[in-house]
Design a protein around this motif. Sequence first.
Motif, short mmCIF file in Angstrom:
data_model
loop_
_atom_site.label_atom_id
_atom_site.label_comp_id
_atom_site.label_asym_id
_atom_site.label_seq_id
_atom_site.Cartn_x
_atom_site.Cartn_y
_atom_site.Cartn_z
N VAL B 20 -10.38 14.18 1.84
CA VAL B 20 -11.77 13.08 1.17
C VAL B 20 -12.87 14.02 1.06
O VAL B 20 -13.02 14.83 2.03
CB VAL B 20 -11.83 11.34 2.17
CG1 VAL B 20 -10.68 10.44 1.66
CG2 VAL B 20 -11.97 11.85 3.76
N LEU B 68 -6.31 -9.91 -7.48
CA LEU B 68 -6.79 -8.57 -8.55
C LEU B 68 -8.20 -8.08 -8.58
O LEU B 68 -8.86 -8.27 -10.10
CB LEU B 68 -5.78 -8.84 -9.57
CG LEU B 68 -4.66 -9.67 -10.32
CD1 LEU B 68 -4.37 -9.63 -11.64
CD2 LEU B 68 -3.49 -8.81 -9.56
N GLY B 69 -8.94 -8.23 -7.67
CA GLY B 69 -10.27 -7.33 -7.94
C GLY B 69 -10.95 -8.37 -7.44
O GLY B 69 -12.43 -8.62 -7.39
N GLU B 83 -10.17 -3.26 -3.94
CA GLU B 83 -10.35 -2.77 -5.27
C GLU B 83 -9.32 -1.68 -4.91
O GLU B 83 -9.50 -1.17 -3.98
CB GLU B 83 -12.12 -1.68 -4.60
CG GLU B 83 -13.66 -2.78 -5.05
CD GLU B 83 -13.30 -2.72 -6.59
OE1 GLU B 83 -12.94 -2.45 -7.17
OE2 GLU B 83 -14.75 -3.63 -7.11
N GLU B 84 -8.91 -0.66 -5.99
CA GLU B 84 -7.87 -0.47 -6.32
C GLU B 84 -8.11 0.67 -7.19
O GLU B 84 -8.02 0.54 -8.69
CB GLU B 84 -6.35 -0.55 -7.00
CG GLU B 84 -5.86 -1.55 -5.45
CD GLU B 84 -4.69 -2.11 -5.69
OE1 GLU B 84 -3.44 -1.66 -5.80
OE2 GLU B 84 -4.20 -3.14 -6.81
N SER B 85 -7.83 1.52 -7.19
CA SER B 85 -7.97 2.94 -8.09
C SER B 85 -6.83 4.00 -8.11
O SER B 85 -5.26 3.76 -7.35
CB SER B 85 -8.94 4.18 -7.14
OG SER B 85 -10.05 3.69 -6.83
N ARG B 86 -6.24 4.19 -9.69
CA ARG B 86 -4.91 4.97 -8.84
C ARG B 86 -5.00 6.31 -8.79
O ARG B 86 -5.99 6.59 -8.39
CB ARG B 86 -4.35 4.85 -10.96
CG ARG B 86 -4.09 3.49 -11.70
CD ARG B 86 -4.29 3.74 -13.30
NE ARG B 86 -5.48 3.94 -13.72
CZ ARG B 86 -5.61 3.79 -14.44
NH1 ARG B 86 -4.72 5.40 -15.33
NH2 ARG B 86 -6.65 4.47 -15.14
N GLY B 87 -3.29 6.63 -7.79
CA GLY B 87 -3.53 7.96 -7.23
C GLY B 87 -3.20 7.65 -5.83
O GLY B 87 -2.82 6.38 -4.96
N LEU B 88 -3.86 8.94 -5.27
CA LEU B 88 -2.57 8.32 -3.69
C LEU B 88 -3.33 9.76 -2.46
O LEU B 88 -3.62 10.56 -3.30
CB LEU B 88 -1.33 9.89 -3.82
CG LEU B 88 -0.61 8.52 -4.34
CD1 LEU B 88 1.38 8.88 -4.71
CD2 LEU B 88 -0.15 6.91 -3.95
N ILE B 90 -3.47 10.83 1.18
CA ILE B 90 -2.44 12.23 2.14
C ILE B 90 -2.98 11.53 3.60
O ILE B 90 -4.14 11.58 3.88
CB ILE B 90 -1.68 13.21 2.11
CG1 ILE B 90 -2.76 14.14 2.11
CG2 ILE B 90 -0.69 13.03 1.43
CD1 ILE B 90 -1.89 15.25 2.62
N ARG B 98 1.80 9.33 2.44
CA ARG B 98 0.53 8.57 0.83
C ARG B 98 -0.02 7.44 1.02
O ARG B 98 0.83 6.61 0.60
CB ARG B 98 1.41 9.64 0.12
CG ARG B 98 1.96 11.18 0.26
CD ARG B 98 2.49 11.97 -1.18
NE ARG B 98 3.41 11.16 -2.02
CZ ARG B 98 3.60 11.02 -3.05
NH1 ARG B 98 2.39 12.14 -3.74
NH2 ARG B 98 4.66 10.98 -3.48
N LEU B 100 -1.93 4.85 -1.22
CA LEU B 100 -2.64 4.73 -2.24
C LEU B 100 -4.16 3.99 -2.42
O LEU B 100 -4.56 3.75 -0.88
CB LEU B 100 -2.31 2.70 -2.65
CG LEU B 100 -0.74 2.32 -3.25
CD1 LEU B 100 -0.67 1.06 -3.38
CD2 LEU B 100 -0.56 3.52 -5.13
N LYS B 101 -5.29 4.82 -3.42
CA LYS B 101 -6.59 4.67 -2.90
C LYS B 101 -6.95 2.60 -3.06
O LYS B 101 -7.23 2.88 -4.36
CB LYS B 101 -7.39 5.20 -4.28
CG LYS B 101 -6.95 7.44 -4.01
CD LYS B 101 -7.09 7.88 -5.17
CE LYS B 101 -6.58 9.00 -4.72
NZ LYS B 101 -7.99 10.15 -6.08
#
Lengths: 365, 163
Positions: B20, B68-69, B83-88, B90, B98, B100-101
């Motif tokens: 991060v 959903l936000g 708040e969600e972003s795509r990606g992981l 660790i 792993r 989720l963001k």
Amino acid sequence: MNLVLIVLVVSVIAAVLAAVLVFADTYINNYGECEIDVNEGTRTYTVKGGTSLLGALTDQKLFIPSACGGRGTCGYCKVKVIDGGGPVLPTEDGFLSPEEKKENVRLSCQVKVRGNIKIRIPDDLLSVREFTCVCSRIRELTYDIREFRFTLEEPDSITFVPGQYVQLLSPVYAGSSEEVYRAYSISSNPADTAAIELVIRLVPGGICTTYCFEHLKEGSPVRFNGPYGEFRMSDTDAPMIMIAGGSGMAPFNSILHQMKSTGCTRTAVYFFGARKVRDLFYIDEMRAFEKELPNFTFIPVLSEPQGEQWDGETGLVTEAVQRHFNDASGHEAYLCGSPGMIDASIVVLKKLGVPEDRIYYDKFS
Amino acid sequence: MKQTVQMQELEALMRSSQIVAGGFLGSDTRPLSEIIEADEADVAALGATLDGLGAKMAELTAAGKRGLGTAVAVGDGLSVRVEESRGLLICPWPNHGRFLKTETIVTRLDTGVSIHWSDLSAHLIAAHGFFQGRGSAFRVEPRDLVAMLSLYHPSSEHPSGTS
Ligand SMILES: Cc1cc2nc3c(=O)[nH]c(=O)nc-3n(C[C@H](O)[C@H](O)[C@H](O)COP(=O)(O)OP(=O)(O)OC[C@H]3O[C@@H](n4cnc5c(N)ncnc54)[C@H](O)[C@@H]3O)c2cc1C
Ligand code: FES
Ligand SMILES: [Zn+2]
């Protein structure tokens, strides 16, 4: 006290031995020339042994997805090693499911080339290239979403299928001491081969998005590799339900450009979820597509319309989908957005009769 | 807790931006083991447990995800937004999974005070007793977390209500 001393001495000896092993492996071991066979002879490379498989392939301009630059911390660089990979390392263990281990899937950044190796990768990866380009335009779409246009320099054109993504390099900058790559869906018209456009939402404190919003300027050099991914429009005539939120708009913008340029007459209803009016963007572009595509409808949905001038759909985007259809069993569905939105959409679509194998989205986890 | 060689390697990883931006330790110069020890002592003194805190954080995140936000009203005068972003991302501990963001923001409606955590930072607290170093954007003081979570009782969630 004695025990502490013993533990200390053992720890120091272990650390020294580990350092000697790494040194010996790097500088003394000579693995000679090794052959990497990709997809049963489709490509063969002769490389100097001793480097990581990921590094060796990158040197040969064969790009395997990677977000962490080969440090073993992203788990994206998976390939099937048919022969010659050696045992699975502890650093790979947490990233591989039991099924993947059975199928000889490995993290290519952790596999060392010590002899001849045979690997299998998706055919699409064979056409992935690395691109250098210049950021030629930055457009503010909302308070936290921007469109970035990158004009290609080397190579100077790109071929991609709408729905695919690229891996953008976030270089070292004040506040981030490492190079990392992040995935972004291409938003632009595939006919515009001299540039790509990305739609990026700022993630506060995020490594790459902070770079894009605070450090990347018009005129800055940029590097990315791609295209990647299997998310794309099928070649059937089935009516489509598209659902997106936030930067999930990107692949649909590209798909709609493609539909327009190919004169596609498929029925498509596109639900775009946002919180407030200030979160909406590309509205003029979507209304233009509605005029240009005979069977396309765009439905923006606001979940927090209180106090706003808004007479469109309200509630959660999934509720709007549910209101719109009684039976969607003949439809295909395309989703792009947060994992939560994708999960919630799948539940609703299945209730409406859309078969699971006709619900398409990027599976990245 | 002893600062072992493994702990020193972990600390070096945590001070870098490999996982991060800016790392997990902020401007805190204390060794990792000392940071963990001090926070774990605070948690115990507050009569809380890491498992208990982790379970409530996971429930609040799950409740917020349903919006959903959009913010969802929960507990005694709380709102939660995810708040969600795509990606992981660790976990910095070796082979630890792993995440989720995903960022969860919990706000007291009466005072406007809020705290936030990511799926990763919630895991770091629950599984490793690691609240992060002072100055890290995701550090949460144990007493603030315990106070906020004491206002949440799963049965008082209003899933369809928004704030
Ligand atoms: C196939 C694919 C396509 C994508 N397409 C797009 C697209 O078109 N547009 C787009 O905007 N995005 C897209 N993404 C997401 C994108 O790849 C990035 O994940 C996203 O932009 C965030 O990257 P970042 O480097 O800014 O954030 P990162 O630094 O990777 O992560 C930020 C997150 O880390 C967590 N975090 C930060 N600091 C800490 C800490 N100290 N402790 C604990 N947790 C912490 C927080 O949850 C924060 O939200 C896509 C992803 C995939 C997989
Ligand atoms: S490149 Fe990130 S784990 Fe291999
Ligand atoms: Zn962990």
